[in-house]
Design a protein around this motif. Structure first.
Motif, short mmCIF file in Angstrom:
data_model
loop_
_atom_site.label_atom_id
_atom_site.label_comp_id
_atom_site.label_asym_id
_atom_site.label_seq_id
_atom_site.Cartn_x
_atom_site.Cartn_y
_atom_site.Cartn_z
N ILE A 3 -6.62 -11.42 -5.28
CA ILE A 3 -5.90 -9.90 -5.35
C ILE A 3 -6.77 -9.60 -6.65
O ILE A 3 -6.61 -10.12 -7.75
N ASN A 4 -6.62 -7.91 -6.70
CA ASN A 4 -7.17 -6.91 -7.37
C ASN A 4 -5.89 -6.37 -8.06
O ASN A 4 -5.84 -5.44 -7.95
N LYS A 5 -5.11 -6.59 -9.30
CA LYS A 5 -3.79 -5.36 -9.35
C LYS A 5 -4.22 -4.38 -10.10
O LYS A 5 -4.02 -3.38 -9.69
N ASP A 6 -5.89 -4.55 -10.77
CA ASP A 6 -6.43 -3.13 -11.66
C ASP A 6 -6.73 -2.60 -10.72
O ASP A 6 -7.44 -1.36 -10.26
N TYR A 36 2.80 0.35 -8.45
CA TYR A 36 2.62 1.47 -7.70
C TYR A 36 3.36 2.61 -8.03
O TYR A 36 4.59 2.20 -7.54
N GLU A 37 3.73 3.46 -8.06
CA GLU A 37 3.86 4.78 -7.12
C GLU A 37 4.38 4.55 -5.83
O GLU A 37 3.62 4.22 -5.26
N TYR A 38 5.73 4.91 -6.26
CA TYR A 38 6.23 4.46 -4.59
C TYR A 38 7.40 5.28 -3.60
O TYR A 38 8.39 6.29 -4.53
N ILE A 39 7.30 5.90 -2.47
CA ILE A 39 8.10 7.17 -1.80
C ILE A 39 8.14 6.60 -0.60
O ILE A 39 7.37 5.66 -0.33
N ASN A 51 10.28 5.84 -7.05
CA ASN A 51 10.41 4.96 -7.75
C ASN A 51 10.06 5.37 -8.89
O ASN A 51 9.07 6.67 -9.20
N LYS A 52 10.37 4.62 -9.61
CA LYS A 52 10.15 5.26 -11.28
C LYS A 52 8.84 4.84 -11.78
O LYS A 52 7.93 5.36 -12.93
N ASN A 53 8.00 4.43 -11.61
CA ASN A 53 6.57 3.70 -11.86
C ASN A 53 5.15 4.71 -12.27
O ASN A 53 5.57 6.08 -10.97
N LYS A 54 4.32 5.51 -12.57
CA LYS A 54 3.44 6.05 -12.92
C LYS A 54 2.09 5.10 -12.44
O LYS A 54 1.55 3.81 -13.55
N SER A 55 1.63 6.12 -11.63
CA SER A 55 -0.15 4.64 -11.92
C SER A 55 -0.69 5.80 -10.64
O SER A 55 -0.45 6.73 -10.27
N THR A 56 -1.72 5.48 -11.02
CA THR A 56 -3.22 6.19 -9.86
C THR A 56 -3.20 5.96 -8.74
O THR A 56 -3.54 6.04 -8.40
N SER A 57 -2.67 4.95 -7.83
CA SER A 57 -1.76 4.04 -6.56
C SER A 57 -0.54 5.10 -6.31
O SER A 57 0.64 4.58 -6.98
N LYS A 58 -0.85 5.74 -5.60
CA LYS A 58 0.60 5.87 -4.73
C LYS A 58 0.77 5.89 -3.58
O LYS A 58 -0.28 6.52 -2.93
N VAL A 59 2.21 5.13 -2.81
CA VAL A 59 2.00 4.28 -1.53
C VAL A 59 3.55 5.65 -1.69
O VAL A 59 4.34 5.39 -1.49
#
Length: 251
Positions: A3-6, A36-39, A51-59
């Motif tokens: 897995i690559n979490k980054d 990740y950001e999640y909707i 959710n409240k996460n801030k990330s360049t990855s959004k799902v």
């Protein structure tokens, strides 16, 4: 499999069948494990969740209007309305996102074999399909998404056989000290990917992430043959293909 979490995966949309298990699973993976950001938008809930996460990855995870696989190609504007809200209110450009359809191959609930074959042939690239059609890959779980959960914890799951998803749920209940959705971790996600690869190796199916459509067709053919003989499927989920395709899991 590692897995690559980054890994930054940009915008990814999962369109799912159920209203409970898939959402709980994806919240666990994308919110808790990967951060990740999640909707999400469930068909039985008028409100979106973010959710409240801030990330360049959004799902984003959403339902089709109905639970049957035929809902993928229903001629109505249900999905289009959700897409419009994702674009306008959540800065989620659907047409530039990778799209994955996550459905069950439960012979009792998704009966139309010909339709499934047709959709596998059409939905084979996450970003763009033939003739400029919107992207989307259909990834099946045999017989249900619970196959993925089991493969996080149990060895050699591809050797297990189940007729329908309810039987897999019953099995999980008997193993509730071992199989728990809230115990999914980066390590168990890697294990699930390895369990899927065991199936490909055992069936001597070439695994080529650049040709998901052909792999899908071959798995479907083998599983249907198995069901016709045994009245049961090998317990396999292709969800890990999405994670490999996105680079979340690296070979």
């Amino acid at each position: 499999m590692k897995i690559n979490k980054d890994k930054s995966i940009g915008r990814v949309l999962f369109i799912v069948e159920g209203v409970r298990t898939e959402f709980s699973l994806f919240r666990r993976i994308f919110c808790d494990v990967l951060g990740y950001e999640y909707i999400e938008k469930r068909r039985n809930n008028a409100k979106f969740f973010k959710n409240k996460n801030k990330s360049t990855s959004k799902v984003a995870v959403i339902n089709t209007e109905g639970s049957n696989i035929s809902s993928i190609c229903d001629n109505n504007d249900y999905l289009d309305r959700i897409f419009e809200i994702l674009i306008s209110e959540y800065n989620f450009p659907v047409d530039n996102a990778a799209i994955y359809y996550i459905f069950d191959r439960d012979a009792k609930s998704n009966l139309n074999k010909q339709l499934i074959e047709k959709l596998i042939g059409q939905l084979k690239n996450a970003y763009e399909n033939d003739n400029g059609e919107r992207g989307g890959v259909l990834l099946l779980s045999y017989p249900s998404i619970e196959a993925y959960i089991v493969s996080n914890f149990i060895d050699d799951t591809y050797l297990m056989k189940f007729e329908i998803g309810d039987k897999v749920k019953e099995y999980i209940t008997t193993q509730n000290k071992i199989i728990q959705l809230n115990k999914i971790t980066a390590e168990t996600i890697e294990k699930a990917a390895n369990e899927m690869m065991k199936y490909f190796k055992s069936e001597e199916i070439d695994f080529c992430i650049d040709n998901i459509g052909q792999m899908n067709e071959e798995v479907f053919k083998r599983q249907e043959t198995e069901y016709n003989k045994q009245k049961a499927y090998n317990l396999v989920s292709l969800l890990s293909i999405a994670f490999i395709d996105l680079g979340i899991i690296e070979e």
